[in-house]
Design a protein around this motif. Structure first.
Motif, short mmCIF file in Angstrom:
data_model
loop_
_atom_site.label_atom_id
_atom_site.label_comp_id
_atom_site.label_asym_id
_atom_site.label_seq_id
_atom_site.Cartn_x
_atom_site.Cartn_y
_atom_site.Cartn_z
N ALA A 1 0.86 -1.18 0.00
CA ALA A 1 0.00 0.00 0.00
C ALA A 1 0.90 1.23 0.00
N TYR A 2 0.48 2.23 -0.76
CA TYR A 2 1.25 3.47 -0.85
C TYR A 2 0.44 4.62 -0.29
N ASP A 3 1.13 5.68 0.06
CA ASP A 3 0.50 6.92 0.56
C ASP A 3 -0.50 6.61 1.68
N VAL A 4 -0.05 5.87 2.66
CA VAL A 4 -0.89 5.48 3.80
C VAL A 4 -0.95 6.66 4.77
N SER A 5 -2.17 7.04 5.14
CA SER A 5 -2.32 8.11 6.13
C SER A 5 -3.35 7.71 7.17
N LEU A 6 -3.10 8.14 8.38
CA LEU A 6 -3.99 7.86 9.50
C LEU A 6 -4.41 9.21 10.08
N SER A 7 -5.71 9.41 10.18
CA SER A 7 -6.23 10.65 10.74
C SER A 7 -7.20 10.31 11.86
N THR B 1 -16.91 14.38 31.86
CA THR B 1 -17.93 14.08 30.87
C THR B 1 -17.84 12.62 30.43
N VAL B 2 -18.77 12.22 29.60
CA VAL B 2 -18.69 10.94 28.90
C VAL B 2 -18.38 11.26 27.45
N PHE B 3 -17.30 10.68 26.92
CA PHE B 3 -16.86 10.99 25.56
C PHE B 3 -17.10 9.79 24.66
N TYR B 4 -17.75 10.03 23.53
CA TYR B 4 -18.01 9.00 22.54
C TYR B 4 -17.05 9.22 21.38
N SER B 5 -16.25 8.21 21.08
CA SER B 5 -15.21 8.35 20.06
C SER B 5 -15.78 8.22 18.65
N THR B 6 -15.01 8.73 17.72
CA THR B 6 -15.29 8.50 16.30
C THR B 6 -14.13 7.67 15.76
N PRO B 7 -14.36 6.85 14.75
CA PRO B 7 -13.27 6.02 14.24
C PRO B 7 -12.20 6.85 13.54
N ALA B 8 -10.98 6.37 13.62
CA ALA B 8 -9.89 6.97 12.87
C ALA B 8 -10.06 6.58 11.40
N VAL B 9 -9.62 7.44 10.51
CA VAL B 9 -9.73 7.17 9.07
C VAL B 9 -8.34 6.84 8.53
N ILE B 10 -8.26 5.73 7.83
CA ILE B 10 -7.01 5.30 7.22
C ILE B 10 -7.23 5.30 5.71
N THR B 11 -6.41 6.05 5.01
CA THR B 11 -6.50 6.09 3.54
C THR B 11 -5.20 5.54 2.96
#
Length: 162
Positions: free
Chosen positions: A37-43, A84-94
């Motif tokens: 895989a090329y140009d892998v990014s994690l946000s 507080t109670v924190f609800y996460s959002t998924p990380a995005v991997i492209t």
């Protein structure tokens, strides 16, 4: 008072994922297939700035290339002063794969809600007893009556006068 959260994410492209990008069909001839895989990014930007401040690291990163089976890790440290109670959002991997022109996108698994700086109320034992009695009281009564009946029946049959 502050809560610190250390978060570490790992990315791995396995052979099954890589095979699915090429319809699972090997190339013709004796050519060795090398999945990459090329140009892998994690946000991982789902951490609210009103709740968290970044102590160290970055929530996003990128890698030029990721071979099959290679595990890359990325970590950062957060701090919160908000209760507080924190609800996460998924990380995005492209990422890009050689067999497809379009940019591929994947999501991490979100975790359970985080109770930040929460005070867990101590459960009152009297309330617990009331709740158990309400839930299992009739069952306990029936079992007690059956056990008492069997005891009295055995006592009469054995002729014990005690």
């Amino acid at each position: 008072m502050a809560a610190r959260v250390s978060w570490m994410s790992s990315s791995e492209i396995d052979e099954a994922t890589a095979a699915s990008t090429n319809s699972g069909k090997p190339r013709s001839g004796d050519e060795q297939i090398h999945w990459v895989a090329y140009d892998v990014s994690l946000s991982d930007d789902g951490w609210s700035s009103e709740i968290f401040s970044i102590i160290s690291g970055n929530t996003s990163t990128s890698w030029e290339r990721l071979d099959v089976g290679v595990v890359l890790s990325h970590s950062f440290e957060l701090e919160s002063t908000v209760k507080t109670v924190f609800y996460s959002t998924p990380a995005v991997i492209t990422f890009r794969v050689p067999t497809k022109a379009a940019l591929q996108e994947a999501y991490s698994t979100p975790f359970l809600p985080l109770e930040i700086l929460s005070d867990k109320p101590r459960e009152n034992t009297f309330d617990l007893a009331k709740r158990l009695l309400a839930k299992y009281g009739s069952l306990v009564s029936v079992i007690s009556i059956v056990v008492l009946f069997v005891y009295l029946l055995l006592k009469v049959v054995s002729g014990d006068d005690r």
